[in-house]
Design a protein around this motif. Structure first.
Motif, PDB file in Angstrom:
ATOM      1  N   CYS A  49       0.699  -1.424  -0.076  1.00 31.99           N
ATOM      2  CA  CYS A  49      -0.055   0.040  -0.202  1.00 31.99           C
ATOM      3  C   CYS A  49       0.846   1.208  -0.065  1.00 31.99           C
ATOM      4  CB  CYS A  49      -0.945   0.002   1.127  1.00 31.99           C
ATOM      5  SG  CYS A  49      -2.149  -1.243   1.016  1.00 31.99           S
ATOM      6  N   HIS A  50       1.982   1.231   0.949  1.00 28.69           N
ATOM      7  CA  HIS A  50       2.748   2.440   0.766  1.00 28.69           C
ATOM      8  C   HIS A  50       3.463   2.348  -0.563  1.00 28.69           C
ATOM      9  CE1 HIS A  50       5.690   5.164   2.360  1.00 28.69           C
ATOM     10  NE2 HIS A  50       6.442   4.547   2.068  1.00 28.69           N
ATOM     11  N   HIS A  51       3.941   1.578  -1.277  1.00 27.34           N
ATOM     12  CA  HIS A  51       4.548   1.410  -2.379  1.00 27.34           C
ATOM     13  C   HIS A  51       3.586   2.017  -3.505  1.00 27.34           C
ATOM     14  CE1 HIS A  51       6.534  -0.333  -6.040  1.00 27.34           C
ATOM     15  NE2 HIS A  51       7.336   0.628  -5.767  1.00 27.34           N
ATOM     16  N   GLU A  52       2.228   1.598  -3.392  1.00 28.25           N
ATOM     17  CA  GLU A  52       1.403   1.787  -4.445  1.00 28.25           C
ATOM     18  C   GLU A  52       0.869   3.264  -4.140  1.00 28.25           C
ATOM     19  OE1 GLU A  52      -0.046  -0.083  -7.200  1.00 28.25           O
ATOM     20  OE2 GLU A  52       2.158  -1.157  -7.206  1.00 28.25           O
ATOM     21  N   ASN A  53       1.020   3.712  -3.282  1.00 25.53           N
ATOM     22  CA  ASN A  53       0.608   5.229  -2.660  1.00 25.53           C
ATOM     23  C   ASN A  53      -1.066   5.005  -2.477  1.00 25.53           C
ATOM     24  OD1 ASN A  53       0.517   7.622  -1.693  1.00 25.53           O
ATOM     25  ND2 ASN A  53       0.314   8.558  -3.765  1.00 25.53           N
ATOM     26  N   VAL A  54      -1.436   3.740  -1.784  1.00 27.46           N
ATOM     27  CA  VAL A  54      -2.886   3.579  -1.412  1.00 27.46           C
ATOM     28  C   VAL A  54      -3.162   3.531   0.024  1.00 27.46           C
ATOM     29  CG1 VAL A  54      -4.486   1.748  -1.838  1.00 27.46           C
ATOM     30  CG2 VAL A  54      -2.923   1.838  -3.493  1.00 27.46           C
ATOM     31  N   ALA A  55      -4.327   4.141   0.126  1.00 25.02           N
ATOM     32  CA  ALA A  55      -4.556   4.472   1.685  1.00 25.02           C
ATOM     33  C   ALA A  55      -5.265   2.989   2.050  1.00 25.02           C
ATOM     34  CB  ALA A  55      -5.635   5.535   2.161  1.00 25.02           C
ATOM     35  N   MET A  56      -5.115   2.764   3.394  1.00 23.75           N
ATOM     36  CA  MET A  56      -5.664   1.374   3.578  1.00 23.75           C
ATOM     37  C   MET A  56      -6.425   1.643   5.062  1.00 23.75           C
ATOM     38  SD  MET A  56      -3.913  -2.051   4.670  1.00 23.75           S
ATOM     39  CE  MET A  56      -2.489  -1.715   5.917  1.00 23.75           C
ATOM     40  N   LEU A  57      -7.565   1.005   5.138  1.00 21.69           N
ATOM     41  CA  LEU A  57      -8.438   1.022   6.189  1.00 21.69           C
ATOM     42  C   LEU A  57      -8.837  -0.494   6.451  1.00 21.69           C
ATOM     43  CD1 LEU A  57     -10.246   2.507   8.115  1.00 21.69           C
ATOM     44  CD2 LEU A  57     -12.112   2.767   6.394  1.00 21.69           C
ATOM     45  N   MET A  58      -8.074  -1.082   7.753  1.00 25.37           N
ATOM     46  CA  MET A  58      -8.147  -2.462   7.911  1.00 25.37           C
ATOM     47  C   MET A  58      -8.928  -2.584   9.240  1.00 25.37           C
ATOM     48  SD  MET A  58      -4.973  -4.884   9.332  1.00 25.37           S
ATOM     49  CE  MET A  58      -4.172  -4.982   7.610  1.00 25.37           C
ATOM     50  N   VAL A  59     -10.103  -3.464   9.067  1.00 25.71           N
ATOM     51  CA  VAL A  59     -10.645  -3.850  10.558  1.00 25.71           C
ATOM     52  C   VAL A  59      -9.906  -5.414  10.906  1.00 25.71           C
ATOM     53  CG1 VAL A  59     -12.607  -5.214  11.101  1.00 25.71           C
ATOM     54  CG2 VAL A  59     -12.927  -3.375   9.658  1.00 25.71           C
ATOM     55  N   THR A  60      -9.538  -4.982  12.145  1.00 21.31           N
ATOM     56  CA  THR A  60      -9.076  -6.174  12.740  1.00 21.31           C
ATOM     57  C   THR A  60      -9.305  -6.563  14.138  1.00 21.31           C
ATOM     58  OG1 THR A  60      -6.889  -7.810  13.070  1.00 21.31           O
ATOM     59  CG2 THR A  60      -6.598  -5.222  13.327  1.00 21.31           C
ATOM     60  N   HIS A  61      -9.596  -7.716  14.749  1.00 24.71           N
ATOM     61  CA  HIS A  61      -9.769  -8.096  16.134  1.00 24.71           C
ATOM     62  C   HIS A  61      -8.323  -8.278  16.713  1.00 24.71           C
ATOM     63  CE1 HIS A  61     -13.996  -8.786  16.395  1.00 24.71           C
ATOM     64  NE2 HIS A  61     -13.991  -9.393  15.203  1.00 24.71           N
ATOM     65  N   SER A  62      -7.344  -8.345  16.037  1.00 24.30           N
ATOM     66  CA  SER A  62      -6.054  -8.829  16.528  1.00 24.30           C
ATOM     67  C   SER A  62      -5.390  -7.575  17.227  1.00 24.30           C
ATOM     68  CB  SER A  62      -5.259  -9.530  15.509  1.00 24.30           C
ATOM     69  OG  SER A  62      -3.836  -9.436  15.992  1.00 24.30           O
ATOM     70  N   PRO A  63      -5.149  -7.547  18.500  1.00 18.38           N
ATOM     71  CA  PRO A  63      -4.218  -6.464  19.261  1.00 18.38           C
ATOM     72  C   PRO A  63      -2.836  -6.249  18.570  1.00 18.38           C
ATOM     73  CG  PRO A  63      -5.503  -7.886  20.911  1.00 18.38           C
ATOM     74  CD  PRO A  63      -5.742  -8.593  19.551  1.00 18.38           C
ATOM     75  N   GLU A  64      -2.277  -7.825  18.524  1.00 13.57           N
ATOM     76  CA  GLU A  64      -0.823  -7.790  17.840  1.00 13.57           C
ATOM     77  C   GLU A  64      -0.797  -6.878  16.581  1.00 13.57           C
ATOM     78  OE1 GLU A  64      -2.545 -10.751  18.807  1.00 13.57           O
ATOM     79  OE2 GLU A  64      -1.804 -10.661  20.699  1.00 13.57           O
ATOM     80  N   VAL A  65      -1.936  -7.260  15.661  1.00 10.03           N
ATOM     81  CA  VAL A  65      -1.868  -6.461  14.412  1.00 10.03           C
ATOM     82  C   VAL A  65      -2.246  -4.944  14.618  1.00 10.03           C
ATOM     83  CG1 VAL A  65      -3.048  -6.238  12.168  1.00 10.03           C
ATOM     84  CG2 VAL A  65      -2.740  -8.365  12.881  1.00 10.03           C
ATOM     85  N   SER A  66      -3.063  -4.659  15.638  1.00  8.33           N
ATOM     86  CA  SER A  66      -3.424  -3.058  15.713  1.00  8.33           C
ATOM     87  C   SER A  66      -2.533  -2.517  16.277  1.00  8.33           C
ATOM     88  CB  SER A  66      -4.812  -2.929  16.428  1.00  8.33           C
ATOM     89  OG  SER A  66      -4.975  -3.569  17.515  1.00  8.33           O
ATOM     90  N   ASN A  67      -1.761  -3.190  17.229  1.00  8.46           N
ATOM     91  CA  ASN A  67      -0.624  -2.296  17.778  1.00  8.46           C
ATOM     92  C   ASN A  67       0.367  -1.830  17.106  1.00  8.46           C
ATOM     93  OD1 ASN A  67      -1.683  -2.735  20.394  1.00  8.46           O
ATOM     94  ND2 ASN A  67      -0.667  -4.718  21.157  1.00  8.46           N
ATOM     95  N   GLN A  68       0.504  -2.303  15.926  1.00  5.42           N
ATOM     96  CA  GLN A  68       1.572  -1.938  14.948  1.00  5.42           C
ATOM     97  C   GLN A  68       1.260  -0.796  14.067  1.00  5.42           C
ATOM     98  OE1 GLN A  68       2.757  -5.326  12.404  1.00  5.42           O
ATOM     99  NE2 GLN A  68       2.028  -6.487  14.010  1.00  5.42           N
ATOM    100  N   PHE A  69      -0.023  -0.106  14.346  1.00  5.09           N
ATOM    101  CA  PHE A  69      -0.535   0.856  13.503  1.00  5.09           C
ATOM    102  C   PHE A  69      -0.658   2.344  14.521  1.00  5.09           C
ATOM    103  CE2 PHE A  69      -1.728  -2.581  10.943  1.00  5.09           C
ATOM    104  CZ  PHE A  69      -1.962  -2.315   9.663  1.00  5.09           C
ATOM    105  N   GLU A  70      -0.339   3.139  13.868  1.00  9.15           N
ATOM    106  CA  GLU A  70      -0.368   4.620  14.300  1.00  9.15           C
ATOM    107  C   GLU A  70      -1.712   5.140  14.641  1.00  9.15           C
ATOM    108  OE1 GLU A  70       1.336   9.207  13.602  1.00  9.15           O
ATOM    109  OE2 GLU A  70       2.150   7.395  12.302  1.00  9.15           O
ATOM    110  N   HIS A  71      -2.641   4.685  13.487  1.00 10.89           N
ATOM    111  CA  HIS A  71      -3.949   5.336  13.716  1.00 10.89           C
ATOM    112  C   HIS A  71      -4.894   4.133  13.710  1.00 10.89           C
ATOM    113  CE1 HIS A  71      -2.632   8.929  12.039  1.00 10.89           C
ATOM    114  NE2 HIS A  71      -2.024   8.545  10.950  1.00 10.89           N
ATOM    115  N   VAL A  72      -5.324   3.887  15.263  1.00 10.02           N
ATOM    116  CA  VAL A  72      -6.284   2.905  15.519  1.00 10.02           C
ATOM    117  C   VAL A  72      -7.509   3.457  15.973  1.00 10.02           C
ATOM    118  CG1 VAL A  72      -6.689   0.791  16.754  1.00 10.02           C
ATOM    119  CG2 VAL A  72      -4.452   1.522  16.298  1.00 10.02           C
ATOM    120  N   VAL A  73      -8.577   3.190  15.303  1.00  7.77           N
ATOM    121  CA  VAL A  73      -9.841   3.512  15.896  1.00  7.77           C
ATOM    122  C   VAL A  73     -10.933   2.643  16.518  1.00  7.77           C
ATOM    123  CG1 VAL A  73     -11.976   5.029  15.074  1.00  7.77           C
ATOM    124  CG2 VAL A  73      -9.741   5.564  14.008  1.00  7.77           C
ATOM    125  N   ALA A  74     -11.405   2.895  17.530  1.00  9.06           N
ATOM    126  CA  ALA A  74     -12.116   1.922  18.119  1.00  9.06           C
ATOM    127  C   ALA A  74     -13.729   2.479  17.619  1.00  9.06           C
ATOM    128  CB  ALA A  74     -12.313   2.016  19.585  1.00  9.06           C
TER     129      ALA A  74
END
Ligand SMILES: Nc1ncnc2c1ncn2[C@@H]1O[C@H](COP(=O)(O)OP(=O)(O)OP(=O)(O)O)[C@@H](O)[C@H]1O
Length: 229
Positions: free
Chosen positions: A193-218
């Motif tokens: 996504c970074h390389h292709e200059n695409v924004a990403m909106l990801m749903v995840t239940h995994s704290p291990e995954v969400s903890n890696q992101f700067e923007h996390v919205v509950a």
């Protein structure tokens, strides 16, 4: 008036489902939510709180009941279904939990099928290059049943990006990947996504995954509907 800083902006979006008994079930009531170009945002929230409904609304897969969904000059909420489909085909990639690849087709063909509903001529080289980018340059002619689940999800990501969308929506993309390979899929999604200059909106239940992101919205923090689940 200055241009909006947002890639997509939701204003006062309400979405209800009608129950078989006629009762109206409110799911979303969001005063404001927005994604900036190139942002990588995680949506989390308890089961049933409306995360998939939010992604479907932004993708134009489901019409909202009121409010606005604005992509630059395009007011998605004003488009009829055919217009939303066309807009999605040209501007939005969608990655599903269950990959949704066609079993009779190879990885390359599945990615090229992503170009079916766009003005873009079928571009074999673009499809092959994307498969290379997601680490599947050696699997172009494999059918889904001959790929690992991680490889199937990589193929689905390549398909979602083949039309050069501005936004990738990913609904629990690692949920069916074994824990040992989830990180690879997350890394690949972020890099491509970074390389292709695409924004990403990801749903995840995994704290291990969400903890890696700067923007996390509950979702519960922006959604005024309470007690959905
Ligand atoms: N087509 C529909 N008709 C009626 N109710 C629906 C429909 N689709 C979803 N719902 C209900 O809307 C609520 C939100 O569903 P949604 O799939 O958006 O939640 P979610 O947050 O993605 O859940 P999960 O984390 O479990 O996947 C749920 O209570 C669900 O039962």
């Amino acid at each position: 008036m200055p241009d909006s800083p947002y890639l997509v902006e939701l204003k006062n979006v309400q979405k209800n489902y009608r129950q078989p008994n006629g009762e109206v079930l409110p799911i979303l009531d969001i005063e404001h939510f927005a994604v900036r170009p190139g942002d990588q945002v995680v949506i989390r929230g308890r089961s049933g709180c409306g995360k998939t409904t939010l992604l479907h609304s932004i993708a134009g897969l489901t019409p909202i009941d009121s409010g606005e969904i604005i992509f630059g000059p395009v007011k998605l909420h004003k488009l009829a279904e055919a217009g939303r489909d066309k807009f999605r085909a040209n501007n939005i990639g969608y990655v599903f939990q269950t990959f949704n690849l066609l079993p009779a087709f190879t990885a390359l063909e599945n990615v090229m099928l992503g170009m079916t509903f766009t003005k873009r001529a079928k571009d074999r080289d673009r499809a092959a290059a994307l498969l290379q980018e997601v680490g599947l340059g050696h699997r172009l002619n494999h059918k889904p049943s001959h790929m690992s689940v991680g490889e199937q999800q990589r193929t689905a990501v390549a398909r979602a990006l083949v039309n050069k969308p501005v936004l990738l929506l990913a609904d629990e993309p690692t949920a069916n990947i074994d824990p040992g390979h989830q990180q690879q899929v997350v890394d690949m999604l972020r890099e491509v996504c970074h390389h292709e200059n695409v924004a990403m909106l990801m749903v995840t239940h995994s704290p291990e995954v969400s903890n890696q992101f700067e923007h996390v919205v509950a979702l519960e923090e922006v959604n005024r509907v309470v007690g959905v689940a």
